[in-house]
Write a protein that holds these residues in place. Sequence first.
Motif, short mmCIF file in Angstrom:
data_model
loop_
_atom_site.label_atom_id
_atom_site.label_comp_id
_atom_site.label_asym_id
_atom_site.label_seq_id
_atom_site.Cartn_x
_atom_site.Cartn_y
_atom_site.Cartn_z
N MET A 1 0.84 -1.20 0.00
CA MET A 1 0.00 0.00 0.00
C MET A 1 0.87 1.25 0.00
SD MET A 1 -3.16 0.88 2.53
CE MET A 1 -2.23 0.88 4.06
N LYS A 2 0.43 2.25 -0.77
CA LYS A 2 1.20 3.48 -0.91
C LYS A 2 0.34 4.68 -0.51
CE LYS A 2 4.16 1.68 -4.49
NZ LYS A 2 4.84 1.89 -5.76
N LEU A 3 0.91 5.53 0.34
CA LEU A 3 0.20 6.71 0.83
C LEU A 3 0.96 7.96 0.47
CD1 LEU A 3 -0.66 5.19 4.30
CD2 LEU A 3 -2.27 5.57 2.43
N ALA A 4 0.23 9.04 0.28
CA ALA A 4 0.86 10.32 -0.05
C ALA A 4 0.00 11.43 0.55
CB ALA A 4 1.00 10.49 -1.56
N THR A 5 0.50 12.66 0.46
CA THR A 5 -0.17 13.79 1.09
C THR A 5 -0.23 14.97 0.13
OG1 THR A 5 0.44 13.10 3.33
CG2 THR A 5 0.00 15.45 3.00
N LEU A 6 -1.44 15.49 -0.07
CA LEU A 6 -1.60 16.72 -0.85
C LEU A 6 -1.32 17.92 0.04
CD1 LEU A 6 -4.96 15.95 -2.75
CD2 LEU A 6 -2.61 15.71 -3.62
N PRO A 7 -0.64 18.95 -0.50
CA PRO A 7 -0.32 20.14 0.32
C PRO A 7 -1.51 21.08 0.43
CG PRO A 7 0.62 20.38 -1.87
CD PRO A 7 -0.07 19.04 -1.85
N GLU A 8 -2.55 20.66 1.13
CA GLU A 8 -3.76 21.48 1.27
C GLU A 8 -4.50 21.06 2.53
OE1 GLU A 8 -5.53 20.06 -2.47
OE2 GLU A 8 -7.04 18.99 -1.28
N GLY A 9 -5.39 21.92 3.00
CA GLY A 9 -6.27 21.55 4.11
C GLY A 9 -5.66 21.73 5.48
N GLY A 10 -4.46 22.32 5.58
CA GLY A 10 -3.86 22.51 6.89
C GLY A 10 -2.42 22.06 6.91
N PRO A 11 -1.74 22.27 8.05
CA PRO A 11 -0.30 22.00 8.11
C PRO A 11 0.06 20.52 7.94
CG PRO A 11 -1.17 22.62 10.27
CD PRO A 11 -2.26 22.88 9.29
N GLU A 153 9.75 -6.89 19.38
CA GLU A 153 8.48 -6.16 19.33
C GLU A 153 8.55 -4.96 18.38
OE1 GLU A 153 7.04 -6.74 24.01
OE2 GLU A 153 8.59 -5.27 23.49
N ALA A 154 9.74 -4.35 18.31
CA ALA A 154 9.89 -3.12 17.52
C ALA A 154 9.54 -3.34 16.06
CB ALA A 154 11.33 -2.59 17.65
N ARG A 155 9.86 -4.52 15.55
CA ARG A 155 9.59 -4.84 14.15
C ARG A 155 8.12 -4.59 13.78
NH1 ARG A 155 11.57 -9.38 10.59
NH2 ARG A 155 13.30 -9.45 12.05
N ASP A 156 7.22 -4.94 14.69
CA ASP A 156 5.79 -4.80 14.40
C ASP A 156 5.30 -3.35 14.47
OD1 ASP A 156 5.62 -7.55 14.09
OD2 ASP A 156 5.22 -7.88 16.22
N HIS A 157 6.16 -2.46 14.96
CA HIS A 157 5.78 -1.04 14.99
C HIS A 157 6.19 -0.29 13.73
CE1 HIS A 157 4.17 -1.02 19.07
NE2 HIS A 157 5.18 -1.79 19.43
N ILE A 158 6.89 -0.97 12.82
CA ILE A 158 7.26 -0.35 11.54
C ILE A 158 6.06 -0.42 10.61
CG2 ILE A 158 8.77 -0.51 9.51
CD1 ILE A 158 10.86 -1.86 11.38
N LYS A 159 5.46 0.73 10.33
CA LYS A 159 4.24 0.75 9.54
C LYS A 159 4.47 1.20 8.11
CE LYS A 159 2.04 -0.73 13.05
NZ LYS A 159 1.84 -2.21 13.09
N LEU A 160 5.41 2.11 7.92
CA LEU A 160 5.66 2.66 6.59
C LEU A 160 7.16 2.83 6.37
CD1 LEU A 160 2.87 5.40 6.67
CD2 LEU A 160 2.83 3.31 5.26
N PRO A 199 5.70 -1.99 4.32
CA PRO A 199 6.84 -2.85 4.00
C PRO A 199 6.53 -3.89 2.91
CG PRO A 199 6.73 -2.49 6.36
CD PRO A 199 5.50 -1.85 5.77
N ASP A 200 5.30 -4.41 2.87
CA ASP A 200 4.98 -5.44 1.86
C ASP A 200 5.07 -4.90 0.44
OD1 ASP A 200 2.30 -4.22 3.03
OD2 ASP A 200 1.86 -4.81 0.98
N ALA A 201 4.96 -3.57 0.26
CA ALA A 201 5.08 -2.98 -1.08
C ALA A 201 6.50 -3.11 -1.62
CB ALA A 201 4.66 -1.51 -1.06
N LEU A 202 7.45 -3.39 -0.73
CA LEU A 202 8.84 -3.57 -1.16
C LEU A 202 9.13 -5.01 -1.57
CD1 LEU A 202 10.56 -1.41 1.60
CD2 LEU A 202 10.34 -0.83 -0.82
N GLY A 203 8.18 -5.93 -1.31
CA GLY A 203 8.39 -7.33 -1.67
C GLY A 203 9.63 -7.87 -0.99
#
Lengths: 332, 332
Positions: A1-11, A153-160, A199-203
């Motif tokens: 999964m890939k996420l991005a941010t548009l520069p609008e709507g607040g800081p 445990e730290a491994r499971d906290h890596i989300k993006l 991470p899964d998007a990196l295969g």
Amino acid sequence: MKLATLPEGGPDGRLILVSADGERWLPANGVAATLQAALEAWSRSEAALRRLGERLEAGRGEPLEGVVLASPLPRAWQWLDGSAFASHGALMQTAFKLPPIETTLPLMYQGMSHQFLGPSDDVPLPSEADGIDFEGEFGVITDAVPMGVSVREARDHIKLVVLINDWSLRVLAPVEMKTGFGWVQAKPACSMGPLAVTPDALGAAWRDCRVHLDLLVDWNGKRFGAANGGAMAFGFDELIAHAARTRTLPAGTIIGSGTVSNNNFREVGSSCIAERRGLEILDFGEAKTAFMRFGERVRMEARLPGGQSVFGAIDQAVVSAHSHSGIHPPGR
Amino acid sequence: MKLATLPEGGPDGRLILVSADGERWLPANGVAATLQAALEAWSRSEAALRRLGERLEAGRGEPLEGVVLASPLPRAWQWLDGSAFASHGALMQTAFKLPPIETTLPLMYQGMSHQFLGPSDDVPLPSEADGIDFEGEFGVITDAVPMGVSVREARDHIKLVVLINDWSLRVLAPVEMKTGFGWVQAKPACSMGPLAVTPDALGAAWRDCRVHLDLLVDWNGKRFGAANGGAMAFGFDELIAHAARTRTLPAGTIIGSGTVSNNNFREVGSSCIAERRGLEILDFGEAKTAFMRFGERVRMEARLPGGQSVFGAIDQAVVSAHSHSGIHPPGR
């Protein structure tokens, strides 16, 4: 999964979801208005975003081409940057006759996090005389991490996973480093690649909590480096556990790898100018490559084995802060 | 004018206004929901808050006694801590045989800012073996500061003055300092005194961008130090200009003085245990005073010439993070 941010709507901008091929996008505001908000409720928002992603993969959404993106996190509560590539430290110490750093722990500093520049933003800096350098890095973004988390445990906290240019001012850096207090003036705002990916998007390129991809760095259109991110002496799981030894990490904490560097830097090049200058000092007795001038550009990206630019590209110019709107000239 | 924050309504709490005598309070939600929001629009919110303050001084409001307060800023986008008291550095270097820090610039590091503990909150830490120490400091809170601000301009960006306990872990600190990267593990969350006050609330005690008041430190009910904040080698205006040399400072940036320390520390005492231990090493060849144990308390405040506790008091205990809810034991 890939996420991005548009520069609008607040800081914090506005969260969007990008298709696996990086071609199309859909707004994510039905799930979370911002990436920060999504990370604060990741156990719920991840599943909802993935469901939304199914619509993208079915052909919905708008073309991404031509859309100006912000940093996925335009600001964050915490940015802790490691220095996990041993060949970078070794070259710096030999070339610049620095005393060896005596520690078996990961190296890490806390950098400014209230502003991450977008991938195509101009980079306003006060003076070329400060020694303007880029530093190509990989980074991870976590959800909330408790104090004292284990490496396991730290491994499971890596989300993006993200791409970062940790801008550095090389004339100021050694002065601050000598104090032992770390860097303030030598580390202005970083830039981030446009796509934050799970991470899964990196295969297969994501393993051992490292990004096993070449970080392609072009300076003024010419290839400067293609060092591989797999060579980290500590994985991101170990960096997170180190960071959380005596503190919690809030959702949206960004942990950096440090300048990507490989032992065979003579073949693959470097992710920062300082390394090349170090090599020149070793080879010729003096640095020949100058640091960046205003108007010069750097481009960074990483490609999957199939050729896809997985984080999108950072491609931006450094400019004088004096001529940049709203920024006063430096002075005392 | 005095501002405080109730620990309710979200991670930034709820802003209240406190009377000049510190006895009564009124909600400020007609002006700004949080102190962060007030600082982001200070040119408007200050006047509105002062008008609200007239109602407090006319006798309105609720009694403050017994009300539990959060840190005025429960979190901030940036916390940059100086070390502006020369006698502290000189004593540390002599006693602990550290190499002298060669710089004519202010010393400054970036600390964690996503959590400031409230003045009566327990302080959860993983281990007594880390060398738990308090550090009493004064600090200022700014509005938005442009990159390259001059010392003269910086003065006008100081909006509030606060009292800070910069918790430090003394066994970890020299290890991290030697790397040159600054402190991550050695600097857990700080605590802040309950009242953030405008400089005029300090009267003649605010001059030269310094707090000319004794910082009264009591450890387990016994006076430990009463060093004066006026002895800073650099004023807060100079610290702000140093911090903003290559970066903007967002509204709500907190700048710290470093441990308050005076040349006559033998008479006035110290604001941290490490200084007393340094003195013992000089006098007896070894440190005799142990660092803090779980359950022990520290109290900090500063009184105006008339006796009024201008920032209110920090009064809190350190506790084991293991027994503190939601925090895992440390480990790798």
